[in-house]
Design an enzyme around this catalytic site. Sequence first.
Site, PDB file in Angstrom:
ATOM      1  N   GLU A 132       1.351 -12.729  -1.348  1.00 64.74           N
ATOM      2  CA  GLU A 132       0.115 -12.555  -1.336  1.00 64.74           C
ATOM      3  C   GLU A 132      -0.694 -12.551  -2.739  1.00 64.74           C
ATOM      4  OE1 GLU A 132       1.696 -10.060  -0.455  1.00 64.74           O
ATOM      5  OE2 GLU A 132       0.679  -8.271  -0.800  1.00 64.74           O
ATOM      6  N   CYS A 174       6.250  -5.465   1.125  1.00 62.70           N
ATOM      7  CA  CYS A 174       6.371  -4.256   0.568  1.00 62.70           C
ATOM      8  C   CYS A 174       6.258  -3.003   1.366  1.00 62.70           C
ATOM      9  CB  CYS A 174       5.440  -4.237  -0.783  1.00 62.70           C
ATOM     10  SG  CYS A 174       5.882  -3.241  -1.865  1.00 62.70           S
ATOM     11  N   GLY A 233       0.893  -1.201  -0.047  1.00 61.32           N
ATOM     12  CA  GLY A 233      -0.075   0.000   0.009  1.00 61.32           C
ATOM     13  C   GLY A 233       1.019   1.335   0.058  1.00 61.32           C
ATOM     14  N   GLU A 234       0.453   2.466   0.582  1.00 64.29           N
ATOM     15  CA  GLU A 234       1.218   3.481   0.827  1.00 64.29           C
ATOM     16  C   GLU A 234       1.781   3.666   2.227  1.00 64.29           C
ATOM     17  OE1 GLU A 234       2.135   4.623  -2.550  1.00 64.29           O
ATOM     18  OE2 GLU A 234       2.751   5.607  -0.852  1.00 64.29           O
ATOM     19  N   HIS A 290       5.523  -9.491  -3.137  1.00 63.66           N
ATOM     20  CA  HIS A 290       4.155  -9.614  -2.584  1.00 63.66           C
ATOM     21  C   HIS A 290       3.857 -11.246  -2.902  1.00 63.66           C
ATOM     22  CE1 HIS A 290       2.768  -5.591  -2.260  1.00 63.66           C
ATOM     23  NE2 HIS A 290       3.617  -5.294  -3.342  1.00 63.66           N
ATOM     24  N   ILE A 304       6.291  -4.592  -6.999  1.00 67.55           N
ATOM     25  CA  ILE A 304       5.425  -3.738  -7.308  1.00 67.55           C
ATOM     26  C   ILE A 304       6.049  -2.375  -6.643  1.00 67.55           C
ATOM     27  CG2 ILE A 304       3.183  -2.613  -7.483  1.00 67.55           C
ATOM     28  CD1 ILE A 304       2.080  -5.605  -7.363  1.00 67.55           C
TER      29      ILE A 304
HETATM   30  N1  GLN Z   1       6.376   2.268  -2.606  1.00 73.78           N
HETATM   31  C1  GLN Z   1       5.335   2.120  -1.555  1.00 73.78           C
HETATM   32  C2  GLN Z   1       5.662   2.840  -0.217  1.00 73.78           C
HETATM   33  O1  GLN Z   1       6.671   2.990   0.008  1.00 73.78           O
HETATM   34  C3  GLN Z   1       5.109   0.527  -1.426  1.00 73.78           C
HETATM   35  C4  GLN Z   1       4.528  -0.121  -2.764  1.00 73.78           C
HETATM   36  C5  GLN Z   1       3.721  -1.173  -2.265  1.00 73.78           C
HETATM   37  O2  GLN Z   1       3.424  -1.735  -1.459  1.00 73.78           O
HETATM   38  N2  GLN Z   1       3.317  -2.037  -3.493  1.00 73.78           N
HETATM   39  O3  GLN Z   1       4.672   2.680   0.520  1.00 73.78           O
END
Ligand code: GLN
Length: 188
Positions: free
Chosen positions: A172, A82, A53-54, A170, A134
């Site tokens: 998942e 991630c 996510g972010e 990921h 990603i």
């Molecule tokens: N680049 C995102 C971050 O640092 C992570 C990207 C993702 O979870 N797919 O929040």
Amino acid sequence: MIKIGILNLQGAVSEHFDITKKALKNLKIESKVFNVRTSEEASRCDGIIISGGESTVIGKLLVETGIKNIIINQKIPIFGTCAGMVLLASQTDFEQPLLNIMDMTVKRNAFGRQKDSFEKEIEIFGEKYPGVFIRAPAVESIGANAQIISKLDNIIIGVKQDKNIALAFHPELTQDTRLHEHFIKEVL
Ligand code: GLN
């Protein structure tokens, strides 16, 4: 009865929910999987999974909801993928709230932008896995208490410290439940 929480503040949560259920079924463990949105829900978990996510947004919400304090005070093991990896770090290349429970410095978006997403086979503990990257982070350095569990072309993409596991990719988003099973076994 083992209780696994899927942090549900922002990001790709449902995939983790489904694959965790599958992993627990494979392991034949009496268990409960539930979404975590409040500190009260967090406090009932034996382990928590933090999705992609972010990380800036998730980090802010972890503080605001009080979930960060619960994770730290109760030492709840975390499996972060991630953005989840970013949040486990002690330091990143960006000013943002972190859990700071793993001794590592992480660089966000280390492999480029969304369009640079890719899939590559990776290796952890001598076994091969499909790696879906990603806007993935990478680990620049680790401290004495952390252990590198995976590298891709010499870039660190997996780290373990105590019962916490951080992955840049990921699992998942694949059908492969083994890494979730691995975390669950840590938590047992
Ligand atoms: N680049 C995102 C971050 O640092 C992570 C990207 C993702 O979870 N797919 O929040």
